[in-house]
Design an enzyme around this catalytic site. Structure first.
Site, mmCIF file in Angstrom:
data_model
loop_
_atom_site.group_PDB
_atom_site.id
_atom_site.type_symbol
_atom_site.label_atom_id
_atom_site.label_comp_id
_atom_site.label_asym_id
_atom_site.label_seq_id
_atom_site.Cartn_x
_atom_site.Cartn_y
_atom_site.Cartn_z
ATOM 1 N N HIS A 129 0.878 -1.169 0.000
ATOM 2 C CA HIS A 129 0.000 0.000 0.000
ATOM 3 C C HIS A 129 0.926 1.233 0.000
ATOM 4 C CE1 HIS A 129 -2.854 2.798 1.979
ATOM 5 N NE2 HIS A 129 -3.817 1.948 1.680
ATOM 6 N N GLN A 209 -4.857 -5.133 6.685
ATOM 7 C CA GLN A 209 -5.789 -5.900 5.865
ATOM 8 C C GLN A 209 -5.969 -7.321 6.415
ATOM 9 O OE1 GLN A 209 -8.481 -5.344 3.550
ATOM 10 N NE2 GLN A 209 -6.936 -3.764 3.254
ATOM 11 N N LYS A 232 -10.863 -0.995 10.056
ATOM 12 C CA LYS A 232 -11.009 -2.125 9.135
ATOM 13 C C LYS A 232 -11.480 -3.372 9.868
ATOM 14 C CE LYS A 232 -8.158 -0.332 5.566
ATOM 15 N NZ LYS A 232 -6.876 -0.341 4.872
HETATM 16 C C1 LIG Z 1 -5.921 0.453 4.763
HETATM 17 C C2 LIG Z 1 -4.518 0.046 4.707
HETATM 18 C C3 LIG Z 1 -3.495 0.894 5.170
HETATM 19 C C4 LIG Z 1 -3.751 2.285 5.666
HETATM 20 O O1 LIG Z 1 -4.539 2.303 6.804
HETATM 21 P P1 LIG Z 1 -5.045 3.692 7.406
HETATM 22 O O2 LIG Z 1 -6.094 3.277 8.384
HETATM 23 O O3 LIG Z 1 -5.599 4.475 6.256
HETATM 24 O O4 LIG Z 1 -3.877 4.354 8.029
HETATM 25 C C5 LIG Z 1 -2.200 0.419 5.118
HETATM 26 N N1 LIG Z 1 -1.914 -0.804 4.661
HETATM 27 C C6 LIG Z 1 -2.863 -1.657 4.220
HETATM 28 C C7 LIG Z 1 -2.495 -3.012 3.735
HETATM 29 C C8 LIG Z 1 -4.194 -1.250 4.215
HETATM 30 O O5 LIG Z 1 -5.146 -2.077 3.773
#
Ligand SMILES: *Cc1c(COP(=O)(O)O)cnc(C)c1O
Length: 412
Positions: A129, A209, A232
């Site tokens: 990411h 994730q 998430k």
């Molecule tokens: C969503 C995500 C991030 C970023 O997370 P934030 O909550 O926006 O800081 C980083 N790495 C992965 C693999 C992600 O899915």
């Protein structure tokens, strides 16, 4: 059988009642939420925890002698303990509250700026990411250290033989996501951690994730740093965590200066507070931290084994149904993947598919998913990404597949 489609024993209809948003309509159609890899939806218990905080004991923590402040402090520290237990950290002070994964990664990158030398190397993976690429580029600019990349193959897996060949005594840090947000690949982090430790490098795993699907054990993994975001995994936005081994957290300098993070301040010298407060400058997201704890409780009540089994069922079902569509190609076909499907249909821009299915009440993500290097690898502008959670159903997948078919017909 009342339903024409059979579900596993898992009672998804009951689970769905926990999520008020799932009953809303979008464009006069029943919402189908398949953008879980961007953020998950919030169960009523977590919403209640937020309302309870602001209705009953909103106060600043740690400094107050009054009752509200003590109640807020107790609940906040209990949440830290829940996170510690969930990730199986040895010590509670090895859990640092942050504003999310991005903040956690920057905190570690900033700390390594005072450790790295120009001859040192950092390794990241091709599946990262953006939030896991940019901080390391900035760190390399600051220190003169070199950035190396573990390449990926057509299936969306890391090429481990190449990892072995770029790993050396100069490697000081390895950064890999546990699960790729763009493709859903589960990376072999156990092997990566072991190999990195053999050359004396530290490892940071981005679990943003993975945590909605898997319960990681940081001690069993023997990982140096592990990071995640609450939003998430059924929690609120703006809060997350950093796990760091105590010896590493003691080695790293504080990220920000301010209140909460100091032991003693004079104009000549400031001494820093003990862990975890050294890294928690200023008033934190108190309510968010507490609600993060509630979200972890909620997910554990359902159970991560149950979640994994059910989501695998959704993944297999959706993959099979989507591949029946002519010209549809799925990116990320690793044997080890979670419930994320990234795809394109020949000659159709992903954005156009996203727009049409939204008209039908379906939320998917289109674009590069903050992972442009992966899109460059496949030589595509982006994909349509449908990502499933345990509260999704096979009926929703049918609705989605029909909508994609309709979109394809309209656009060709
Ligand atoms: C969503 C995500 C991030 C970023 O997370 P934030 O909550 O926006 O800081 C980083 N790495 C992965 C693999 C992600 O899915």
């Amino acid at each position: 059988m009342k339903n024409k489609i059979e579900h596993s024993k898992f009672d998804v209809e009951n689970i769905r009642k926990d999520f008020p948003i799932l009953s809303r309509k979008v464009n006069e159609k029943q919402l189908v939420y398949f953008d879980n890899a961007a953020t998950s939806q919030t169960p009523q218990v977590v919403i209640d925890a937020i309302v309870d905080y602001y209705s009953n004991y909103n106060a600043n923590i740690h400094r107050g002698v009054h009752t509200l402040s003590q109640e807020a402090t107790d609940k906040y520290e209990t949440a830290r303990q829940k996170i510690q237990e969930h990730f199986n950290a040895k010590e509670r002070h090895e859990i640092i509250f942050t504003s999310g994964t991005t903040h956690s990664i920057n905190l570690v990158a900033n700390g390594f700026a005072s450790i790295l030398k120009p001859e040192d190397e950092i390794i990241v993976s091709a599946l990262e990411h953006h939030s896991n690429i940019v901080p390391w580029q900035m760190l390399c600019e600051k220190t003169g250290a070199k950035l190396k990349v573990i390449p990926m193959n057509q299936s969306g897996e890391l090429v481990m033989a190449d990892f072995e060949s770029i790993l050396s005594n100069q490697t000081k840090l390895v950064f890999v996501n546990h699960i790729s947000n763009a493709l859903g690949t589960i990376n072999p982090i156990e092997t990566i951690i072991e190999m990195a430790h053999q050359v004396g490098a530290a490892v940071l795993i981005d679990g943003a994730q993975a945590c909605p699907h898997i319960k990681p054990d940081v001690q069993a993994l023997n990982v140096d740093f592990y990071v995640a975001s609450a939003h998430k995994m059924c929690g609120p936005t703006g809060v997350g965590m950093l796990y760091g081994k105590e010896e590493w957290l003691n080695k790293l300098p504080p990220y920000q200066g301010g209140g909460e993070m100091i032991a003693e301040v004079t104009f000549e010298k400031t001494t820093y507070a003990n862990l975890p407060h050294k890294f928690e400058a200023g008033t934190p997201n108190i309510c968010g931290g507490i609600a993060f704890g509630t979200a972890i409780d909620y997910m554990n009540t359902i159970g991560f084994d149950t979640i994994a089994t059910y989501e695998e069922e959704l993944l297999v079902y959706a993959t099979h149904k989507l591949l029946e569509i002519e010209g549809l190609k799925i990116y990320g076909t690793s044997k080890y993947k979670t419930s994320v499907i990234s795809f394109n249909i020949e000659n159709i821009h992903p954005y156009d598919i996203g727009t049409i299915v939204d008209k039908l009440g379906i939320a998917v993500r289109t674009g590069h998913h903050c992972a442009q290097p992966i899109m460059d690898f496949y030589n595509i502008p982006g994909t349509v990404r449908a990502s499933f959670s345990f509260y999704n159903t096979k009926e929703e997948i049918d609705t989605f597949v029909n909508a994609v078919k309709r979109a394809a017909k309209m656009l060709t």
